[in-house]
Design an enzyme around this catalytic site. Structure first.
Site, short mmCIF file in Angstrom:
data_model
loop_
_atom_site.label_atom_id
_atom_site.label_comp_id
_atom_site.label_asym_id
_atom_site.label_seq_id
_atom_site.Cartn_x
_atom_site.Cartn_y
_atom_site.Cartn_z
N ASP A 147 7.34 -11.85 -30.37
CA ASP A 147 6.27 -11.53 -29.41
C ASP A 147 5.38 -10.44 -29.98
OD1 ASP A 147 4.92 -11.04 -26.83
OD2 ASP A 147 6.51 -12.26 -26.00
N HIS A 221 2.61 -7.76 -23.54
CA HIS A 221 3.28 -9.05 -23.38
C HIS A 221 4.74 -9.00 -23.86
CE1 HIS A 221 3.87 -13.42 -24.24
NE2 HIS A 221 2.94 -13.61 -23.32
N SER A 555 4.90 -17.79 -20.25
CA SER A 555 5.46 -16.69 -21.04
C SER A 555 6.43 -15.87 -20.22
CB SER A 555 4.35 -15.77 -21.53
OG SER A 555 3.62 -16.36 -22.56
#
Ligand SMILES: *[C@@H]1O[C@H](CO)[C@@H](O)[C@H](O)[C@H]1NC(C)=O
Ligand SMILES: *[C@@H]1O[C@H](CO)[C@@H](O)[C@H](O)[C@H]1NC(C)=O
Ligand SMILES: *[C@@H]1O[C@H](CO)[C@@H](O)[C@H](O)[C@H]1NC(C)=O
Ligand SMILES: *[C@@H]1O[C@H](CO)[C@@H](O)[C@H](O)[C@H]1NC(C)=O
Ligand SMILES: *[C@@H]1O[C@H](CO)[C@@H](O)[C@H](O)[C@H]1NC(C)=O
Ligand SMILES: *[C@@H]1O[C@H](CO)[C@@H](O)[C@H](O)[C@H]1NC(C)=O
Ligand SMILES: *[C@@H]1O[C@H](CO)[C@@H](O)[C@H](O)[C@H]1NC(C)=O
Length: 767
Positions: A147, A221, A555
């Site tokens: 990520d 994220h 996600s």
């Protein structure tokens, strides 16, 4: 402005020789045949040297080869990444030792109420049947993610109460150029891989200037996904006071490791992801969470598919997101059978922010705005009526940057349409133009899906029909007015879950015999850890910093499954990745909290193309009764069935020659779902079940797809011991007189001993 190199070539044919020149490629050569016990720097150097020698035979010199290779994959994945001329790449692809050569492309990135929603706790108490208790909260398991890195100071990764790092761990904490980046006994590993990102064509001038040269997360994220999978229990968390509670991951006692492969201003490159997978397998992770995807490409032209294949061969479960390109058909990505692909749906929580119109109609929207609006009516204006003279109407309707006229907007609430730009950006445009609030209305396609965002001004996101009512009201009166209430957290909303409209859908365009996505999990307005390098809207303008934020996407649903996999790994360390996936899929539910079939965002019945086997039910997944297990040989046979050559497949079998099984039909891959994309009118396929529970007798029940009769033989299976395997045949017969309309039909196969219900979706297209 940056001009992609192919554009230059197109306009400047004279320069073709120069530009056609070099691109960044991945050369994939299968698995290394070596004993992990021999792992040593010396050994890795030898492998790298062999890659240089191999490439030398295509280039003028060893030095040229050495210079063009920027990754040599030395641990598990055999291959390298290099800057090559296209002609050379084509030549290399013909070499018998090479499985594939593909361009290094960029893929995209696609609290904590969700665990209570899934029955792991109730009112803050862990329930009696919670998988958390039985699985010791994932203790002993190591979960990694590919990520944007991690914010190591987050309380979600504090190591208070954690014992020594598991001895099997071989990873490191590579802090790069950031001496403040530290790992601990919770966050036990961190690495970053950016050579592929820097090498991508068109970004020859690329730099990571806007990002950290370290595993530190500038985007948010990666911290969010990793903490959803395995963040600690952190009490007193909220987003501007909304959704107050305890943040936690699915495996809160697991250790975590981050592999940063995605960089600000760019994507996540294949070459970097190959390197990260290779290293993560070597380091000793048990689970890898990958909330990344790109356009589907052949299995061995796709770094996520290759990486997860090697991970599965090493007993590691890989969980991927399905993509955020819904609700369109055939939009799902991450299509390989050896990983789990996760769709996104809602949970039973809403951040209600009401829009009260001057005619006393009150509409329920959602928001996580931090600012309150005074309790009085303000004029409300359609964005189209507030446009700058220079702006196009369609752009103004969407409240895109620089389209609203401050003279018309000042002191008013603006009504904007969803689409094209980010939801928070529209709020920023409204705020910059002087608006006191924003109502964000869905277009028809997004229907009922409303998302709570940490807007910069009072704002409310409303559904399609409610949006129409507001347009109607504005049209109906000369001086339309409204106000927006401060968000309020509501629990136990119904119906829940329903499918998010952004969640990508099947069919699988690469290998339609494999149903994708596999499963759905919460992915709408999920609160988890964040970066403190940016504001919660990720807009430069947003100077706020918050440690926890709400995000939506597949996600976010992907790491929910990764956390649940961590729990199952703690309980059943010897289960294969396929067995764990089967347990999660066959125990999933297709009903919502009103006991009605799962809906999509347009209030219609959703299908397995949206949710795969259904919504995850973690407490049932720990006791599936039976599993559909799959070995590496099964996958090799499957690849044979797809037309891969024996010589290529022998690169996975430690040097000995692999022989394709005769007659292997890919319909017979022992998958927990059944999909027949071309139904000739009658067809038989096989499956094998393995008992993982007490001795029991199971009986098959079928819910027939419309117009098709399904027969199971034998339809009774008696298991006398654990580990026993039994095969059965499934025969599909088209019924006489039923129109064959080329549509997909959906049914189910359920094996039950009265205690367990082992459910598989059946998907058939009769043509
Ligand atoms: C893989 O990618 C290469 C180069 O990008 C392309 O030439 C080749 O056709 C692709 N292979 C498959 C099976 O799609
Ligand atoms: C490349 O980088 C140099 C130096 O930073 C800069 O002057 C130039 O404008 C950049 N070129 C492109 C195409 O971005
Ligand atoms: C709205 O409600 C208020 C209070 O209930 C009332 O005074 C007002 O007349 C109503 N307005 C309309 C347009 O119905
Ligand atoms: C709009 O503005 C935001 C924030 O300034 C920026 O991040 C974004 O790239 C802009 N979008 C466009 C289309 O210019
Ligand atoms: C929009 O929400 C309202 C409740 O606020 C609901 O009655 C309506 O059915 C929803 N619209 C759609 C398209 O589902
Ligand atoms: C509102 O009026 C505009 C024209 O001014 C029209 O295009 C639009 O369809 C109307 N909207 C509704 C919901 O009636
Ligand atoms: C291959 O399949 C056909 C039809 O299912 C069958 O008749 C034949 O015996 C099979 N051959 C082998 C070698 O298994």
């Amino acid at each position: 402005m940056r001009v992609p190199s192919y554009v230059l070539c197109y306009f400047l044919p004279l320069l073709l020789a120069c530009c056609a020149a070099k691109k960044s490629y991945v050369v994939y050569m299968g698995a290394h045949s070596h004993d992990p016990a021999q792992f040593s720097p010396l050994h890795f150097n030898r492998v790298t040297h062999s890659h240089h020698q191999f490439l030398q035979s295509f280039l003028e010199s060893y030095d040229a080869a050495k210079e063009s290779i920027f990754y040599s994959y030395t641990r598990h994945i055999n291959g390298f990444a290099a800057i090559l001329e296209e002609e050379v790449a084509v030549e290399i692809a013909k070499h018998p030792k090479v499985i594939s050569v593909f361009e290094n492309r960029e893929r995209k990135l696609h609290t904590t109420r969700s665990w209570e929603f899934m029955g792991l706790e109730q009112n803050g108490e862990v329930t009696w049947n919670s998988i958390w208790k039985k699985a010791r909260y994932g203790e002993g398991v190591i979960i990694g993610n590919l990520d944007t890195g991690v914010w190591p100071e987050s309380e979600s990764f504090n190591d208070k109460g954690f014992g020594p790092i598991p001895s099997k761990w071989r990873g490191i904490c590579d802090h790069g150029s950031d001496p403040t980046f530290h790992c601990n006994r919770k966050l036990i590993g961190a690495r970053y891989f950016n050579k592929g990102f820097l090498s991508v064509a068109g970004k020859v001038n690329g730099s990571t200037e806007e990002d950290f040269e370290s595993p530190r997360d500038i985007e948010g994220h990666g911290s969010h996904t990793l903490s959803t999978a395995a963040g600690n229990m952190v009490a007193g968390v909220s987003v501007f006071g909304h959704g107050y509670g305890t943040a936690k991951g699915g495996s809160p006692k697991a250790r975590v490791a981050t592999y940063k492969v995605c960089f600000a201003g760019g994507g996540c490159s294949d070459a970097d992801m190959m390197a990260a997978f290779d290293m993560a397998i070597h380091d000793g992770v048990d689970v890898l969470s990958v909330s990344i995807g790109g356009p589907p490409s052949a299995y061995f032209n796709d770094s996520i598919s290759i990486g997860s294949f090697h991970a599965a061969m090493n007993g590691i479960v890989v969980v991927c997101s399905a993509g955020n390109s819904g609700p369109f058909d055939a939009s799902v990505v991450n299509l390989a059978p050896w990983h789990i692909t996760v769709a996104a749906s809602t949970m039973d929580r809403a951040f209600a922010s009401y829009v009260v119109l001057g005619n006393n109609i009150t509409i329920k929207g959602e928001s996580l705005s931090a600012t309150k609006m005074a309790d009085k009516f303000y004029p409300i204006i359609k964005a189209a009526d507030a446009k700058l003279a220079s702006a196009k109407v369609m752009n103004a309707v969407l409240c895109l940057n620089g389209t609203l006229d401050p003279k018309k907007v000042k002191g008013k609430i603006v009504l904007c349409l969803r689409g094209s730009s980010s939801r928070a950006e529209k709020g920023e445009e409204a705020l910059l133009a002087g608006a006191v609030g924003m109502v964000l209305a869905n277009d028809k396609i997004d229907g009922n899906e409303i998302l709570a965002d940490p807007h910069l001004l009072p704002a409310s996101h409303v559904n399609f029909t409610d949006g129409l009512a507001i347009f109607d009201y504005i049209n109906s009166t000369k001086f339309p007015v409204a106000y927006i209430t401060y968000p309020k957290t509501l629990l136990h909303t119904k119906p829940a879950p329903f499918m998010a409209s952004f969640s990508s859908k099947g069919p699988n365009i690469l290998v339609p015999e494999i149903l994708k996505p596999d499963i759905t999990a919460p992915g709408v307005s999920v609160i988890a850890a964040y970066t403190e390098a940016q504001g919660p809207t990720n807009e430069k303008f947003d100077k706020r910093r918050i440690p926890y934020n709400s995000l939506s996407g597949t996600s976010m649903s992907c790491p929910h499954i990764s956390g649940i996999v961590g729990l199952l790994k703690t309980m059943y360390p010897s289960w294969s990745p396929a067995a764990i996936k089967s347990a999660i899929m066959t125990t999933a539910t297709t009903l919502d909290n009103e006991a009605e079939p799962l809906l999509n965002a347009a209030n219609r019945k959703a299908t397995p193309f949206s949710y795969g086997a259904g919504h995850v039910d973690p407490n049932s997944a720990m006791d599936p009764g039976l599993v559909y297990d799959t070995t590496v040989d099964d996958y090799l046979n499957f690849l044979c069935g797809l037309g891969y050559h024996e010589t290529q497949l022998s690169m996975f079998t430690e040097g000995h020659h692999y022989k394709c099984a005769t007659n292997f039909s890919i319909l017979n891959l022992n998958y927990p779902s059944i999909t027949v994309p071309e139904f000739p009118g009658s067809l038989t396929l096989t499956r094998t079940l393995k008992n993982v529970g007490a001795p029991a007798t199971y009986i098959a029940q079928v819910q027939n797809p419309r117009g098709i009769s399904v027969f199971v033989k034998p339809n009774i299976l008696e298991f006398k011991e654990v580990g026993e395997e039994k095969s059965f045949e499934v025969t599909l017969k088209g019924r006489q007189g039923e129109a064959r309309n080329n549509h997909f039909k959906f049914g189910r196969l359920i094996w039950s001993d009265g205690n367990h219900y082992v459910k598989s979706p059946i998907v058939v297209k009769s043509n």
